[in-house]
Design an enzyme around this catalytic site. Structure first.
Site, PDB file in Angstrom:
ATOM      1  N   ASP A  39       0.870  -1.166   0.000  1.00  0.00           N
ATOM      2  CA  ASP A  39       0.000   0.000   0.000  1.00  0.00           C
ATOM      3  C   ASP A  39       0.916   1.227   0.000  1.00  0.00           C
ATOM      4  O   ASP A  39       2.141   1.099   0.175  1.00  0.00           O
ATOM      5  CB  ASP A  39      -0.887  -0.038   1.256  1.00  0.00           C
ATOM      6  N   ASP A  41      -0.079   4.912   1.461  1.00  0.00           N
ATOM      7  CA  ASP A  41      -0.210   5.756   2.647  1.00  0.00           C
ATOM      8  C   ASP A  41      -0.027   4.941   3.916  1.00  0.00           C
ATOM      9  O   ASP A  41      -0.660   3.903   4.116  1.00  0.00           O
ATOM     10  CB  ASP A  41      -1.592   6.426   2.672  1.00  0.00           C
TER      11      ASP A  41
END
Length: 485
Positions: A39, A41
């Site tokens: 991912d 963030d």
């Protein structure tokens, strides 16, 4: 004998905890992992706490100006370290609207702690909230269940919910907790949808992005060892591109075999509706049919079923890292057989607390008191009963002391007294590994095998002296081990 036992103890067992340790819920051999996914963030990019206050202030502004909430809410500034991941917001307690239910050790009504007696009355006299009253699989609330806040971005939202409740209660203003929850959620969502958060970060990368050099080191090491990398993020390409150039360099895309933005997780992992679309070098959407996922290209949306079909990356040779237990990891663990790694930034702070002398002394005496209470409770004479009551009181005080070291409102996100929190149970269920940041990978060889600790069940004898529980009988071997130092 002493030397033999000492040699059996793994390095670090008797030392302070290392904040860069990777913890295993399941056995994972990195030598079997060929593909690493991330991912963006709070996984590849970690953000400073200054971002939380910015999100809170802008959402509060939306709440007042757009949703016409009372101006008095503006007097509530952001409260750092107030909220913690894993909290539940109970929408339906009409007798006490806006209760933030914490499956840790505390219930708050606005900013006010609710006494245990009131909590028991609210929840039908039980110390445990029934499972059917807990939020659904992804932590989302229905009209009957609480909402669970599971990502780091939700800290400002929880704080705004608490202060808005507090304002209405303090001023004796009637309000609908269901509408309040929706309005605060929408106000925080507007910060993201209107691009404010992206703009703040892109305008001052040095202020908001932390430890970017470590992200470069991790990616470089993996690629240098022949691993394939991919990125699946809900963030837009322009935002990811600027952050990755800051952390990794202008050629950051060369590290990744597949890059997917605006993926719409968790739906990306559990439906097959949206097709992949390609973005050109300017970030404009192209409409050609996607028959392969090529290195150097940027793809938008899509779904995991097409991803698996086009890449063939299946099973335990894939290890995916993310910070959200539901949106990032749950489906991959339970439905698709990938290995998963949870990024838990709070681990760093909690490890520092556990390493303090105050925590060690408080916990040691707390365990000793619990053992004394367990063994001595059969004494019924008045003098003994008075001592037992004094011990019980001291035990409760020690519990409060150890909890407050982590967070004065809610304690540790991992443990409430002797039980794991709901967050901790989900963490164990949906992640094979968990760590404070992906930089923890730099401390391990890429052929390293992570082994979960064998934690004794309540009916099992401990294997090491620091695991001794109250009420267990010492065998001659354990008795001898007691004197080995």
């Amino acid at each position: 004998m002493k030397r033999l036992v000492h040699d059996l103890i793994p390095p670090g067992v008797c030392n302070l905890l290392n904040p860069s340790t990777i913890y295993a819920n399941n056995e994972v051999n990195l030598d079997e992992v060929d593909i690493y996914g991330f991912d963006y963030d709070y996984t590849l990019a970690l953000y400073s706490s200054a971002l939380d206050a910015m999100i809170y202030n802008k959402a509060r502004e939306f709440l007042i100006q757009h949703y016409k909430y009372p101006q008095g809410i503006s007097r509530y500034d952001y409260i750092p370290n107030f909220a913690a991941r894993g909290l539940h917001y109970d929408i339906q307690k009409v007798s006490s609207p806006g209760v933030i239910v914490v499956f840790m050790s505390r219930v708050l009504l606005g900013l006010r702690p609710v006494p245990d007696e009131e909590v028991l009355q609210l929840y039908g006299g039980t110390h445990h909230v029934p499972l059917h009253q807990v939020s659904g699989f992804y932590g989302k609330a229905s009209h009957l269940t609480p909402h669970q806040f599971m990502d780091v971005f939700s800290l400002p939202e929880m704080t705004l919910l608490a202060v808005a409740n507090d304002f209405f209660i303090s001023n004796d203003i009637e309000y609908d907790p269901v509408h309040l929850y929706k309005d605060v959620s929408d106000a925080v969502g507007m910060v993201h949808i209107k691009g404010y958060m992206y703009k703040w970060i892109m305008q001052d990368l040095e202020k908001y992005i932390i430890r970017g050099d470590e992200t470069y080191a991790v990616l470089h090491r993996l690629v240098s060892n022949g691993k394939k990398l991919f990125l699946i993020t809900n963030s837009p390409f322009s935002f990811v591109d600027k952050g990755m150039k800051y952390m990794v360099g202008k050629d950051w895309r060369e590290f990744f075999d597949v890059i997917i933005v605006q993926a719409d997780k968790p739906h990306f992992f559990n439906d097959c509706v949206k097709p992949f679309r390609r973005l050109d070098s300017n970030g404009d959407l192209q409409w050609d049919k996607i028959n392969s996922l090529d290195k150097g290209q940027i793809y938008k949306q899509g779904n995991l079923f097409d991803f698996l079909r086009l890449t063939g990356w299946r099973g335990s040779k894939v290890l995916y890292f993310g910070d959200h237990l539901y949106s990032d990891l749950a489906d991959l663990m339970l439905r698709h057989g990938w290995r998963t790694g949870a990024i838990v930034p709070e681990l760093e702070m909690e490890t520092k607390v556990v390493n303090t002398e105050q925590y060690a002394q408080s916990l040691t005496w707390l365990q000793a008191l619990t053992g004394l209470l367990e063994r001595m409770q059969m004494h019924r004479d008045p003098e003994s009963q008075k001592v037992l009551q004094d011990w019980l009181k001291e035990r409760e005080e020690l519990r409060a002391v150890t909890k407050n070291l982590f967070n004065p409102q809610f304690g540790s996100i991992f443990r409430t007294c002797h039980n794991p929190t709901y967050f901790s149970r989900r963490l164990c269920r949906f992640s094979d590994l968990y760590m404070a940041s992906i930089s923890c990978l730099l401390n391990y060889d890429l052929s390293y095998t992570f082994y979960p600790r064998r934690t004794p069940l309540q009916h099992e004898a401990p294997l090491w002296m620091d695991q001794l529980c109250t009420g267990c009988m010492k065998t001659p071997f354990l008795e001898e081990m007691t004197h080995i130092r």
